[in-house]
Design an enzyme around this catalytic site. Structure first.
Site, PDB file in Angstrom:
ATOM      1  N   LYS A 269     -15.684  -5.677  -2.475  1.00  0.00           N
ATOM      2  CA  LYS A 269     -14.916  -5.741  -1.223  1.00  0.00           C
ATOM      3  C   LYS A 269     -15.612  -6.760  -0.315  1.00  0.00           C
ATOM      4  O   LYS A 269     -16.800  -7.049  -0.484  1.00  0.00           O
ATOM      5  CB  LYS A 269     -14.914  -4.377  -0.535  1.00  0.00           C
ATOM      6  CG  LYS A 269     -14.248  -3.288  -1.394  1.00  0.00           C
ATOM      7  CD  LYS A 269     -13.048  -2.688  -0.726  1.00  0.00           C
ATOM      8  CE  LYS A 269     -12.396  -1.611  -1.553  1.00  0.00           C
ATOM      9  NZ  LYS A 269     -11.022  -1.934  -1.966  1.00  0.00           N
TER      10      LYS A 269
ATOM     11  N   LYS B  95       1.040  -5.741 -13.419  1.00  0.00           N
ATOM     12  CA  LYS B  95       1.143  -7.077 -12.813  1.00  0.00           C
ATOM     13  C   LYS B  95       1.688  -8.060 -13.852  1.00  0.00           C
ATOM     14  O   LYS B  95       1.259  -8.044 -15.008  1.00  0.00           O
ATOM     15  CB  LYS B  95      -0.232  -7.541 -12.308  1.00  0.00           C
ATOM     16  CG  LYS B  95      -0.724  -6.712 -11.114  1.00  0.00           C
ATOM     17  CD  LYS B  95      -2.000  -7.253 -10.543  1.00  0.00           C
ATOM     18  CE  LYS B  95      -2.612  -6.299  -9.546  1.00  0.00           C
ATOM     19  NZ  LYS B  95      -2.098  -6.412  -8.190  1.00  0.00           N
TER      20      LYS B  95
ATOM     21  N   HIS C  14      -9.559  -1.245 -13.686  1.00  0.00           N
ATOM     22  CA  HIS C  14      -8.870  -2.537 -13.674  1.00  0.00           C
ATOM     23  C   HIS C  14      -9.600  -3.630 -14.472  1.00  0.00           C
ATOM     24  O   HIS C  14      -9.003  -4.285 -15.315  1.00  0.00           O
ATOM     25  CB  HIS C  14      -8.653  -3.029 -12.237  1.00  0.00           C
ATOM     26  CG  HIS C  14      -7.987  -2.024 -11.344  1.00  0.00           C
ATOM     27  ND1 HIS C  14      -7.010  -1.168 -11.784  1.00  0.00           N
ATOM     28  CD2 HIS C  14      -8.160  -1.738 -10.034  1.00  0.00           C
ATOM     29  CE1 HIS C  14      -6.600  -0.413 -10.775  1.00  0.00           C
ATOM     30  NE2 HIS C  14      -7.290  -0.732  -9.701  1.00  0.00           N
TER      31      HIS C  14
ATOM     32  N   GLU D 196     -12.001  -8.928  -3.571  1.00  0.00           N
ATOM     33  CA  GLU D 196     -11.145  -8.563  -2.443  1.00  0.00           C
ATOM     34  C   GLU D 196     -11.757  -9.081  -1.149  1.00  0.00           C
ATOM     35  O   GLU D 196     -12.987  -9.069  -0.996  1.00  0.00           O
ATOM     36  CB  GLU D 196     -11.005  -7.053  -2.357  1.00  0.00           C
ATOM     37  CG  GLU D 196     -10.279  -6.463  -3.546  1.00  0.00           C
ATOM     38  CD  GLU D 196      -9.981  -5.000  -3.331  1.00  0.00           C
ATOM     39  OE1 GLU D 196      -8.875  -4.709  -2.869  1.00  0.00           O
ATOM     40  OE2 GLU D 196     -10.858  -4.164  -3.599  1.00  0.00           O
TER      41      GLU D 196
HETATM   42  C1  BG6 Z   1      -6.941   0.089  -6.104  1.00  0.00           C
HETATM   43  C2  BG6 Z   1      -8.260   0.391  -5.413  1.00  0.00           C
HETATM   44  O1  BG6 Z   1      -6.895   0.675  -7.366  1.00  0.00           O
HETATM   45  O2  BG6 Z   1      -6.799  -1.308  -6.229  1.00  0.00           O
HETATM   46  C3  BG6 Z   1      -8.375  -0.322  -4.081  1.00  0.00           C
HETATM   47  O3  BG6 Z   1      -8.386   1.796  -5.219  1.00  0.00           O
HETATM   48  C4  BG6 Z   1      -8.082  -1.788  -4.256  1.00  0.00           C
HETATM   49  O4  BG6 Z   1      -9.664  -0.115  -3.517  1.00  0.00           O
HETATM   50  C5  BG6 Z   1      -6.789  -2.010  -5.013  1.00  0.00           C
HETATM   51  O5  BG6 Z   1      -8.029  -2.375  -2.966  1.00  0.00           O
HETATM   52  C6  BG6 Z   1      -6.572  -3.482  -5.334  1.00  0.00           C
HETATM   53  O6  BG6 Z   1      -5.302  -3.660  -5.870  1.00  0.00           O
HETATM   54  P1  BG6 Z   1      -4.527  -5.045  -5.730  1.00  0.00           P
HETATM   55  O7  BG6 Z   1      -3.278  -4.836  -6.499  1.00  0.00           O
HETATM   56  O8  BG6 Z   1      -4.321  -5.255  -4.261  1.00  0.00           O
HETATM   57  O9  BG6 Z   1      -5.435  -6.078  -6.303  1.00  0.00           O
END
Ligand code: BG6
Length: 491
Positions: free
Chosen positions: A340, A183, A241, A217
């Protein structure tokens, strides 16, 4: 040449094929570029080309341009076979040799493993057994292998996977992906920290009171219930992440921009994280969402989602309080949270500075609202950087108010930035490992997360908190920060 294992999968359609197409659009692929899909399903070349074209139409940030696709499509082909069948890999090797004959030279293959993790090891072993990994080994055009997440499900399985990798490949051939590193805003973190002289003198325990990293999320598990049940938030988001965001935020300045120099510093930082206190009142919180409202709609709880065990002990939210045992960060709590079905989709890193003493402005007994200065990196959406400062409210009296000074990438640079996967596929092709995770790095991160997973597995549903869908998370996560006199930001 890119060879995708898992060619009919979701990630291939949503991210990988659009990434290859956009690289072609930007003229970043060699003239004789070839794309080869590999998967269990028997798919004729023509049908695979049609699937690829449809994926571009549906998911690419740019519309399908017939000239560009017209050059890429004839060089797109498909090989069918089982991931644990050596003859299928021999067929793939034969297919690649035929491409080389056509091109008239040896071509550098990038093998992209985008399959469920259960077949990572068989694929790696067959790349070894068929000679595909070794054929190019040690040469300028050596084969490279990208491995999608999840990289193991605990320390032991990650170590085993690293062992399999080492038996087939040299570490510089391996690209373990974490798409957050692709990103733009995450890459900018290094530039902000080390290309501006105002931050580094303040970047330590003397000026910073806490750091909060949020990857929230709005969506639920959707159709991925089967995968998510086996994973949960800690494995899905925190171990990779958020830990990467933490490492880039807190690491020491690297000696150069060499990939190894950066990864050395990240590993050092991850190793300095203290073991966490587990159990009630400890450093971790976990929870599942229950029914609530999101985007103005009623949504079901996690236990009512499709494919979810109604007794599930899988967390959809996790928060951690970490201490980093080094000279720079002693005594500064790092709070990490992800979940989530939270109030909105937002990823940010917030650096909270110490409160100003405030005695001067408190003297007259007037009403002052002195805030702590906060520097926040908005990773997504609405990418940018902001700083909260105390300011005098214009007027005859001296009164203060916190204000936000903001920079937005879209305003300054426009918004059509490349997707993370474009950068990552290109970097792997040209052999730049900076934005990929090294073997020891993933193990350092699992070393922190595995004891948490073990304690949760032993507790079952005991200690599992809940939060309504559409909220900012569970009460137990509040307690994690209020204990130190802090509060979660409402990003
Ligand atoms: C992924 C996860 O690695 O990252 C997902 O497996 C998640 O569950 C996603 O929704 C989120 O990525 P981004 O780029 O949409 O923030």
């Amino acid at each position: 040449m890119v060879v995708i294992f898992g060619a009919s999968g979701d990630l291939t359609a949503r991210k990988l094929i659009p990434a290859v197409y956009n690289l072609a659009y930007d003229n970043l692929l060699p003239a004789d570029f070839f794309l080869v899909g590999f998967g269990r399903k028997a798919i004729p070349d023509d049908e695979f080309r049609k699937m690829a074209g449809d994926a571009i139409k549906e998911f690419s940030r740019r519309e399908l341009n017939q000239d560009i696709w017209g050059r890429l499509a004839p060089n797109t082909s498909y090989v069918a076979g089982g991931y644990d069948e050596k003859p299928a890999f021999d067929r793939l090797a034969q297919h690649l040799s035929e491409i080389e004959k056509k091109v008239g030279r040896e071509v550098q293959p990038l093998f992209y493993i985008s399959t469920p993790p259960s077949v990572f090891a068989p694929i790696l072993k067959n790349l070894g057994a068929s000679g595909l990994a070794a054929k190019y080994r040690g040469q300028a055009h050596q084969a490279k292998v990208v491995i999608e997440k999840p990289f193991g499900r605990d320390l032991e399985s990650a170590q085993a996977l690293n062992g399999t990798i080492r038996s087939v490949l040299d570490e510089p051939q391996v690209y373990r992906i974490d798409h957050y590193l692709g990103k733009e805003t995450v890459q900018d973190l290094l530039v902000q920290r080390f290309a501006n002289s105002i931050f580094e003198p303040l970047w330590n325990r003397n000026f910073i009171s806490s750091v909060q990293i949020t990857v929230a999320e709005e969506g639920g598990v959707g159709s991925r219930g089967g995968y998510y049940e086996q994973s949960g938030c800690l494995r899905d988001m925190i171990q990779n992440h958020t830990m990467q965001l933490l490492a880039l935020t807190a690491m020491e300045p690297p000696v150069s921009l060499d990939p190894e120099a950066i990864r050395d510093e990240k590993v050092k930082l991850l190793k300095a994280i203290q073991p966490l206190a587990l159990g009630p009142g400890g450093d971790v919180a976990r929870a599942q969402y229950v029914a609530g409202m999101t985007g103005g709609k009623s949504v079901p709880g996690y236990l009512q989602e499709e494919g979810i065990n109604p007794q599930s002990a899988t967390e959809t939210y996790a928060a951690l309080r970490l201490s980093i045992h080094n000279w720079r960060w002693q005594g500064v709590p790092f709070y990490l949270r992800s979940g989530k079905r939270l109030a909105r989709r937002v990823s940010e890193i917030a650096i909270n500075f110490k409160r100003p003493p405030g005695t001067l402005f408190a003297e007259k007994g007037a009403r002052f609202d002195l805030a702590a200065n906060t520097l926040s990196f908005q990773i997504q959406p609405d990418e940018g950087l902001s700083l909260i400062l105390n300011t005098k409210i214009p007027g005859l009296e001296t009164r203060t108010q916190p204000v936000k000074m903001s920079f937005r990438y879209a305003t300054t640079f426009g918004s059509n930035t490349p997707e993370a996967y474009e950068r990552l596929v290109l970097d792997a092709m040209i052999g730049d490992g900076t934005l990929f995770i090294r073997g020891d790095e993933t193990e350092a991160s699992w070393r922190i997360c595995t004891p948490i997973l073990q304690s949760w597995a032993a507790a079952g549903r005991n200690g599992m908190d809940t939060y309504p869908a559409g909220s900012w998370g569970p009460k137990s996560a509040e307690e994690l920060v209020t204990k130190n006199g802090h509060a979660w930001r409402q990003p």
